[in-house]
Design an enzyme around this catalytic site. Structure first.
Site, short mmCIF file in Angstrom:
data_model
loop_
_atom_site.label_atom_id
_atom_site.label_comp_id
_atom_site.label_asym_id
_atom_site.label_seq_id
_atom_site.Cartn_x
_atom_site.Cartn_y
_atom_site.Cartn_z
N TYR A 1 76.85 42.87 9.41
CA TYR A 1 77.46 41.39 10.02
C TYR A 1 77.03 40.09 9.33
O TYR A 1 77.74 39.33 9.31
CB TYR A 1 76.52 41.29 11.34
CG TYR A 1 76.90 42.19 12.41
CD1 TYR A 1 77.81 41.88 13.46
CD2 TYR A 1 76.32 43.32 12.78
CE1 TYR A 1 78.49 42.58 14.20
CE2 TYR A 1 76.82 44.14 13.69
CZ TYR A 1 77.83 43.94 14.61
OH TYR A 1 78.09 44.89 15.64
N ARG B 1 84.61 54.09 19.71
CA ARG B 1 83.30 54.44 19.57
C ARG B 1 82.64 53.99 20.87
O ARG B 1 82.47 52.72 21.13
CB ARG B 1 82.56 53.90 18.26
CG ARG B 1 81.31 54.29 18.23
CD ARG B 1 80.76 53.76 16.70
NE ARG B 1 79.47 53.78 16.67
CZ ARG B 1 78.37 52.80 16.69
NH1 ARG B 1 78.76 51.25 16.80
NH2 ARG B 1 77.03 52.81 16.70
N GLU C 1 80.51 49.13 12.85
CA GLU C 1 80.58 48.08 13.63
C GLU C 1 80.76 46.66 12.34
O GLU C 1 80.27 46.84 11.43
CB GLU C 1 79.43 47.62 14.40
CG GLU C 1 79.09 48.35 15.51
CD GLU C 1 77.66 48.00 16.24
OE1 GLU C 1 77.22 46.71 16.11
OE2 GLU C 1 77.25 48.84 16.97
N HIS D 1 72.17 54.36 22.13
CA HIS D 1 72.42 52.80 21.66
C HIS D 1 71.29 52.20 22.50
O HIS D 1 71.78 51.33 23.17
CB HIS D 1 73.90 52.73 21.93
CG HIS D 1 74.24 51.14 21.01
ND1 HIS D 1 75.42 51.18 20.32
CD2 HIS D 1 73.90 49.78 21.15
CE1 HIS D 1 75.50 50.17 19.64
NE2 HIS D 1 74.46 49.41 20.33
N GLU E 1 71.54 52.25 14.73
CA GLU E 1 70.60 51.14 14.18
C GLU E 1 69.37 51.50 14.41
O GLU E 1 68.46 50.66 15.09
CB GLU E 1 71.10 49.89 14.67
CG GLU E 1 72.35 49.59 14.30
CD GLU E 1 72.78 47.86 14.58
OE1 GLU E 1 71.96 47.40 15.62
OE2 GLU E 1 73.74 47.50 14.24
N ASN F 1 76.95 49.36 10.05
CA ASN F 1 77.21 48.27 10.73
C ASN F 1 77.01 47.20 9.72
O ASN F 1 75.84 47.12 9.39
CB ASN F 1 76.22 48.34 11.83
CG ASN F 1 76.70 49.31 12.92
OD1 ASN F 1 77.65 50.07 12.59
ND2 ASN F 1 76.01 49.21 14.21
C1 PNW Z 1 74.31 45.14 16.63
N1 PNW Z 1 69.82 41.87 13.44
O1 PNW Z 1 72.91 44.69 16.93
C2 PNW Z 1 74.20 46.12 17.76
O2 PNW Z 1 74.72 47.76 17.45
C3 PNW Z 1 75.41 45.91 18.87
O3 PNW Z 1 74.97 46.52 20.16
C4 PNW Z 1 75.09 44.31 18.94
O4 PNW Z 1 75.96 43.69 20.14
C5 PNW Z 1 75.85 43.70 17.62
O5 PNW Z 1 75.01 44.16 16.53
C6 PNW Z 1 76.06 42.33 17.65
O6 PNW Z 1 74.68 41.84 17.46
C7 PNW Z 1 72.22 43.99 15.95
O7 PNW Z 1 69.30 41.06 13.89
C8 PNW Z 1 71.25 43.15 16.30
O8 PNW Z 1 69.95 41.86 12.29
C9 PNW Z 1 70.50 42.53 15.58
C10 PNW Z 1 70.67 42.59 14.15
C11 PNW Z 1 71.78 43.54 13.73
C12 PNW Z 1 72.34 44.03 14.50
#
Ligand code: PNW
Length: 462
Positions: free
Chosen positions: A303, A83, A367, A127, A172, A301
């Protein structure tokens, strides 16, 4: 040796898609080559204090010049899908008008290189690198940007649609809208909630228009979708104030996008929260029908998860402006180098909930990954057991959600390479492959080898 306990990861089916993800500005470099014009990130990186250490994407991982080597890395890991995103200011530098053939040629070569190596290309159209000229004309808060995006999407599809079968419109939209236009943490660095909400609406509108254009331009079957970042928002306690804070956070972060995309309506409670702040979504007749144009795959995505409280440290439930308090409560949990809480159980809960609230929408994890304090040895090898554990726990979380009925069809690790981590610059490393920024040498970390072996085992390769 068998422990007697089967690993849920091994229940992922042979048809499951396995990949890695990157994005254009984070890896490509070569920002002034072959007719590329500046994007909002080139500009943002030059604003004093915007990015850690004053870092920028001028060189990044130099992927623009090292692409075949990077594709070989993916193939050597035995992954079936890559991707990546297309840089709008490379292929249509001013954000409107004809294509820039030299810019398109790079993605043409990339797609051919991938197919030649047996890796399926999965394109993200946006992106975050908006052509600066479009920001100068008002950016995403301006409705016209949605139409510019649809034109651009079709232009890329015309060039690559004969070989690329899976397309993501936006990565996002919450980040583009809120980090970019409300919090000023990302490009273009603006701070106005009304602009951010207008941006969110126009991003979603652009997505819907692009899906319609690509669907009618397609000669054969294509998979079209969008990727949203979702974080779980749970109440710190069962108190009404905490529950309401979690509701509001989930509404503005998750449901605003999902309800519009899937159900064709903005959530009433979120609109009421916004109205209390004097903000109204600039919806025009027919917009929600466009936004909810049927699509094939929802990219998720994930995290981290967060806990919310509706009272401040002093126990007050209203802030100075008289608005309800919404405070993130830190739990005593392991964290990544981003200071993000590691909560794989929340990932399972989220996916199960999505399958219930948005039934019939196939999902792919576009992601998931983590930054940690990598410590390379003398050969540049990183024994990143923390990242291995993170990836394994989150893959288990996906497998568990599937066993409970969530239709998740694939998983992409973020990221193939250490790269430009936006406002954090090069300080935060998300790669499963280490990049030495002095030499541009790539060294697969232990997590890359673990991922390769896991994919091989689960797919049942010999
Ligand atoms: C994503 N938050 O970004 C992006 O899709 C990527 O490009 C990035 O490198 C990756 O996650 C890691 O950060 C985010 O603050 C940035 O919640 C910030 C947030 C979530 C996703």
């Amino acid at each position: 040796a068998s422990t007697g306990q089967a690993d849920p990861i091994d229940t992922l089916p042979p048809t499951f898609r396995w990949g890695v993800a990157t994005s254009s500005y984070q890896i490509e470099g070569a920002v002034a080559e072959d007719g590329r014009a500046p994007s909002i990130w080139d500009t943002f990186c030059r604003m004093p204090g915007a990015v850690a250490n004053g870092d920028n994407g001028d060189v990044a991982c130099d992927h623009y010049h090292r692409m075949p080597q990077d594709v070989a890395l993916i193939a050597d890991l035995g992954l079936d899908t890559y991707r990546f995103s297309v840089a709008w200011p490379r292929v249509q530098p001013g954000g409107r008008g004809p294509a820039n053939p030299a810019g398109l040629a790079f993605y043409d070569r990339l797609v051919d290189e991938l197919l030649g190596r047996g890796v399926d290309p999965w394109v993200t159209l946006y992106h975050w690198d908006l052509p600066q000229e479009l920001e100068d004309a008002g950016g995403w808060p301006v409705r016209d940007t949605a139409y510019r995006f649809a034109d651009y999407a079709e232009l890329v599809f015309d060039a690559l649609g004969d070989r690329v079968k899976t397309w993501t419109t936006l990565n996002e939209p919450w980040c583009s809208a809120m980090l970019g236009y409300a919090y000023g943490a990302h490009a273009p660095g603006r701070r106005d909630l009304g602009d951010a909400i207008a941006a969110a609406h126009h991003l979603l509108l652009g997505h819907g228009l692009a899906v319609q254009r690509l669907r009618s331009a397609a000669q054969g079957p294509v998979d079209l979708g969008i990727t949203v970042n979702l974080a779980t928002a749970d109440p710190a306690t069962d108190s009404p104030a905490d529950r309401d804070a979690a509701r509001a956070a989930d509404g503005l972060g998750n449901r605003l996008y999902l309800d519009a995309l899937v159900h064709g309506r903005y959530p009433e409670d979120v609109m009421a929260d916004l109205a209390r702040q004097g903000v109204h979504i600039p919806v025009e007749e027919g917009d929600l029908a466009v936004i909810s144009t049927p699509f094939d795959v929802l990219g998720v995505n994930f995290y981290f998860g967060q806990l919310f409280s509706g009272v401040d440290e002093q126990g007050r439930d209203r802030d100075e402006a008289g608005l309800p308090v919404q405070r993130v409560v830190r739990r005593d949990l392991p964290r990544t180098a981003m200071d993000w809480e590691i909560v794989p159980e929340s990932f399972t809960e989220l996916l199960v909930r999505l399958s219930q609230d948005y039934p019939g929408v196939p999902m792919v994890i576009t992601e998931n990954g983590a930054a940690f304090d990598d410590r390379p040895d003398a050969d540049g090898f990183v024994a990143d057991d923390d990242r291995v554990a993170y990836l394994a726990e989150h893959l288990r979380a996906v497998a568990r959600a599937r066993l409970t009925g969530a239709d998740v069809r694939g998983y992409f690790a973020w990221s193939l390479l250490d790269n430009f981590e936006w406002a954090y610059g090069y300080d935060k490393r998300f790669g499963i492959v280490r990049v030495d920024y002095d030499t541009q040498r790539r060294t697969p970390k232990r997590s890359a080898l673990w991922y390769r072996d896991t994919v091989r085992r689960v797919r049942g390769d010999r």
